[in-house]
Design an enzyme around this catalytic site. Structure first.
Site, mmCIF file in Angstrom:
data_model
loop_
_atom_site.group_PDB
_atom_site.id
_atom_site.type_symbol
_atom_site.label_atom_id
_atom_site.label_comp_id
_atom_site.label_asym_id
_atom_site.label_seq_id
_atom_site.Cartn_x
_atom_site.Cartn_y
_atom_site.Cartn_z
ATOM 1 N N TYR A 178 30.499 50.347 29.708
ATOM 2 C CA TYR A 178 30.680 49.055 29.009
ATOM 3 C C TYR A 178 29.381 48.251 29.071
ATOM 4 O O TYR A 178 28.848 47.834 28.041
ATOM 5 C CB TYR A 178 31.819 48.253 29.649
ATOM 6 C CG TYR A 178 31.718 46.775 29.372
ATOM 7 C CD1 TYR A 178 31.217 45.906 30.338
ATOM 8 C CD2 TYR A 178 32.062 46.249 28.137
ATOM 9 C CE1 TYR A 178 31.088 44.551 30.090
ATOM 10 C CE2 TYR A 178 31.935 44.897 27.877
ATOM 11 C CZ TYR A 178 31.438 44.050 28.855
ATOM 12 O OH TYR A 178 31.287 42.713 28.597
ATOM 13 N N SER A 215 26.483 40.209 27.724
ATOM 14 C CA SER A 215 27.110 40.026 29.031
ATOM 15 C C SER A 215 26.065 40.052 30.137
ATOM 16 O O SER A 215 25.060 40.754 30.036
ATOM 17 C CB SER A 215 28.123 41.162 29.271
ATOM 18 O OG SER A 215 28.502 41.187 30.636
ATOM 19 N N LYS A 254 35.944 45.982 26.319
ATOM 20 C CA LYS A 254 35.248 45.307 27.423
ATOM 21 C C LYS A 254 35.854 45.560 28.796
ATOM 22 O O LYS A 254 35.616 44.815 29.741
ATOM 23 C CB LYS A 254 35.223 43.811 27.154
ATOM 24 C CG LYS A 254 36.581 43.150 27.148
ATOM 25 C CD LYS A 254 36.404 41.641 27.196
ATOM 26 C CE LYS A 254 37.685 40.958 27.600
ATOM 27 N NZ LYS A 254 37.511 39.554 27.875
ATOM 28 N N LYS A 295 26.391 47.117 26.067
ATOM 29 C CA LYS A 295 25.851 45.768 25.809
ATOM 30 C C LYS A 295 24.318 45.816 25.856
ATOM 31 O O LYS A 295 23.627 45.264 25.003
ATOM 32 C CB LYS A 295 26.380 44.763 26.832
ATOM 33 C CG LYS A 295 27.870 44.465 26.726
ATOM 34 C CD LYS A 295 28.211 43.778 25.415
ATOM 35 C CE LYS A 295 29.665 43.319 25.388
ATOM 36 N NZ LYS A 295 30.025 42.681 24.097
HETATM 37 C C1 WQD Z 1 35.179 39.043 39.325
HETATM 38 C C2 WQD Z 1 35.234 39.115 40.833
HETATM 39 C C3 WQD Z 1 35.697 41.270 41.770
HETATM 40 C C4 WQD Z 1 39.818 41.566 40.338
HETATM 41 C C5 WQD Z 1 33.019 41.895 34.552
HETATM 42 C C6 WQD Z 1 32.058 42.482 33.569
HETATM 43 C C7 WQD Z 1 31.401 41.378 32.770
HETATM 44 C C8 WQD Z 1 32.471 40.582 32.083
HETATM 45 C C9 WQD Z 1 33.379 39.972 33.145
HETATM 46 C C10 WQD Z 1 33.744 40.967 30.073
HETATM 47 C C11 WQD Z 1 34.556 40.359 41.363
HETATM 48 C C12 WQD Z 1 36.801 40.275 42.108
HETATM 49 C C13 WQD Z 1 38.529 41.104 40.583
HETATM 50 C C14 WQD Z 1 40.715 41.727 41.423
HETATM 51 C C15 WQD Z 1 39.019 40.931 42.921
HETATM 52 N N1 WQD Z 1 33.197 41.419 31.191
HETATM 53 N N2 WQD Z 1 38.156 40.786 41.839
HETATM 54 N N3 WQD Z 1 40.288 41.388 42.680
HETATM 55 O O1 WQD Z 1 33.154 42.235 37.648
HETATM 56 O O2 WQD Z 1 32.112 39.897 37.654
HETATM 57 O O3 WQD Z 1 32.337 41.112 35.490
HETATM 58 O O4 WQD Z 1 33.969 41.077 33.876
HETATM 59 O O5 WQD Z 1 33.684 39.875 29.602
HETATM 60 O O6 WQD Z 1 30.547 41.930 31.809
HETATM 61 O O7 WQD Z 1 31.043 43.158 34.272
HETATM 62 O O8 WQD Z 1 34.364 40.231 36.641
HETATM 63 O O9 WQD Z 1 36.679 39.459 36.721
HETATM 64 O O10 WQD Z 1 36.208 41.955 37.057
HETATM 65 O O11 WQD Z 1 35.619 40.313 38.855
HETATM 66 O O12 WQD Z 1 38.670 40.651 44.084
HETATM 67 O O13 WQD Z 1 41.902 42.164 41.260
HETATM 68 O O14 WQD Z 1 36.595 39.170 41.254
HETATM 69 O O15 WQD Z 1 35.377 42.055 42.913
HETATM 70 O O16 WQD Z 1 33.825 40.014 42.501
HETATM 71 P P1 WQD Z 1 32.952 40.911 36.969
HETATM 72 P P2 WQD Z 1 35.794 40.525 37.272
#
Ligand code: WQD
Length: 340
Positions: free
Chosen positions: A153, A127, A87, A157
């Site tokens: 990824y 997801s 994931k 899904k």
């Molecule tokens: C969240 C927000 C980043 C890291 C993805 C997958 C989804 C699910 C969850 C598995 C975003 C910001 C992040 C950092 C940041 N996958 N961020 N600095 O991208 O919404 O979803 O993960 O369960 O299917 O698509 O989640 O946690 O990666 O990011 O600013 O170091 O935090 O830009 O806006 P996301 P995320």
């Protein structure tokens, strides 16, 4: 009296382990298969500590159809909850074939085993990524999916959802529930279970945890020039315990055909609000800097959870602050100290 026998694939993982605890507490007999690629066998002891039950565990890779079939010979399962899958969004772009083989190929193996042994019920861990790019940031299950998914990824899904839909056309007796997770965060309130990835974390909260303990110097906020209230990305952060209770709710209402539900709070929260909530609950100022946008990120994405509320009688009860509190309890139980 057991409520039924459930096989949890990926049941030692972050979401899976929390689900196994709730399933056992609800009266299900649970067995686990996991290849321990992104989890640790030590979680099994935590499940015993929390439930008094030691679920049977098979170290099996979903890509090994023969080994998977062997599990089903003795399983006599009423249902499968399919958590197992790679994931990491970034990793999937670097290793697409690995992701398609593992996530899609592994699911095909699972469905063949279910067919061979007459197991008709499957709950699939999907997801919100399948929504791709939408006009509205508020996602409803009736929206078209697949367009604009930016990473393998998310495409796996989407493909698995399509496979499940086609499988129910071929076999109308199949009972499929597709659960679209938004952003799972938090840990078990006991502090015994939490997010402990083996791989390099992509997701915001595991990175916040590593910044909090000093393993990572500071958090980089990926952009603050989005058209959101504070300029940082908005997501729907759902406590993992609320998330897994959604699985129990759907398991008790399975029916022939495909049901699809968003599991989210329905509220959008920005990256800065996450940082502020963590600092408020932990009492420490989380070091961060504003960096460039991350390719593929959408400005806002959050759930319309009304269908799950209506049909499953399920809604979230825990808050982002609850998730921060439980995450800190988990870190402390793991013996990790917050940076000074
Ligand atoms: C969240 C927000 C980043 C890291 C993805 C997958 C989804 C699910 C969850 C598995 C975003 C910001 C992040 C950092 C940041 N996958 N961020 N600095 O991208 O919404 O979803 O993960 O369960 O299917 O698509 O989640 O946690 O990666 O990011 O600013 O170091 O935090 O830009 O806006 P996301 P995320």
């Amino acid at each position: 009296m057991s409520k039924g026998r459930v096989l949890a694939t990926g049941g030692t993982g972050y979401i899976g382990s929390h689900a196994v605890v709730e399933l056992i507490k609800a009266g299900y007999e649970v067995e686990i298969i996991d290849n321990l690629y992104n989890s640790k066998a030590g979680v099994l002891g935590k499940i015993v500590e929390l439930t008094g039950v030691g679920p049977k565990f098979y170290t099996v890779d979903m890509c090994n159809r023969a080994a998977l079939m062997e599990v089903f010979t003795r399983g006599n399962y009423d249902a499968v909850i399919h958590f197992a899958g790679l994931k990491a969004v970034g990793e999937s772009t670097e290793q697409p074939l690995h992701y398609y083989e593992n996530n899609v190929g592994g699911t095909l193996n699972l469905l063949e085993c279910m067919r061979a042994y007459g197991v008709k019920k499957i709950v699939f861990s999907s997801s919100a990524t399948v929504y791709g790019v939408q006009e509205s940031p508020k996602c409803e299950e009736s929206m078209p999916t697949g367009a604009g998914i930016t990473n393998p990824y998310g495409k796996t899904k989407f493909m698995i959802e399509e496979i499940l839909k086609d499988a129910t056309v071929a076999d109308p007796s199949l009972e499929v529930s597709i659960l679209r997770y938004f952003n799972p965060i938090g840990a078990h309130p006991s502090g015994l279970l939490g997010e402990d990835p083996n791989d390099r974390p992509n997701n915001l909260m595991p990175i916040v945890m590593k910044v909090a303990t000093g393993e990572i110097e500071k958090l980089t906020v990926y952009g603050n020039d989005y058209s959101t209230p504070d300029g940082t990305c908005v997501r729907d952060y759902i406590h993992v315990v609320d998330l897994v209770k959604g699985h129990l709710a759907t398991l008790e209402r399975m029916r022939p055909g495909v049901q699809i539900y968003n599991l989210g709070t329905g509220r959008g929260v920005s990256v800065m609000e996450i940082i502020e909530a963590f600092s408020r609950v932990s009492g420490m100022q989380l070091p961060y800097e504003i960096g460039a946008r991350r390719a593929g990120d959408l400005g806002s994405l959050y759930a319309d959870p009304s269908l799950a509320e209506r049909e499953l009688g399920w809604r979230t009860e825990l808050t982002v602050e609850d998730a921060m509190r439980d995450t800190l309890a988990y870190l402390r139980k793991e013996g990790l100290k917050l940076r000074a």
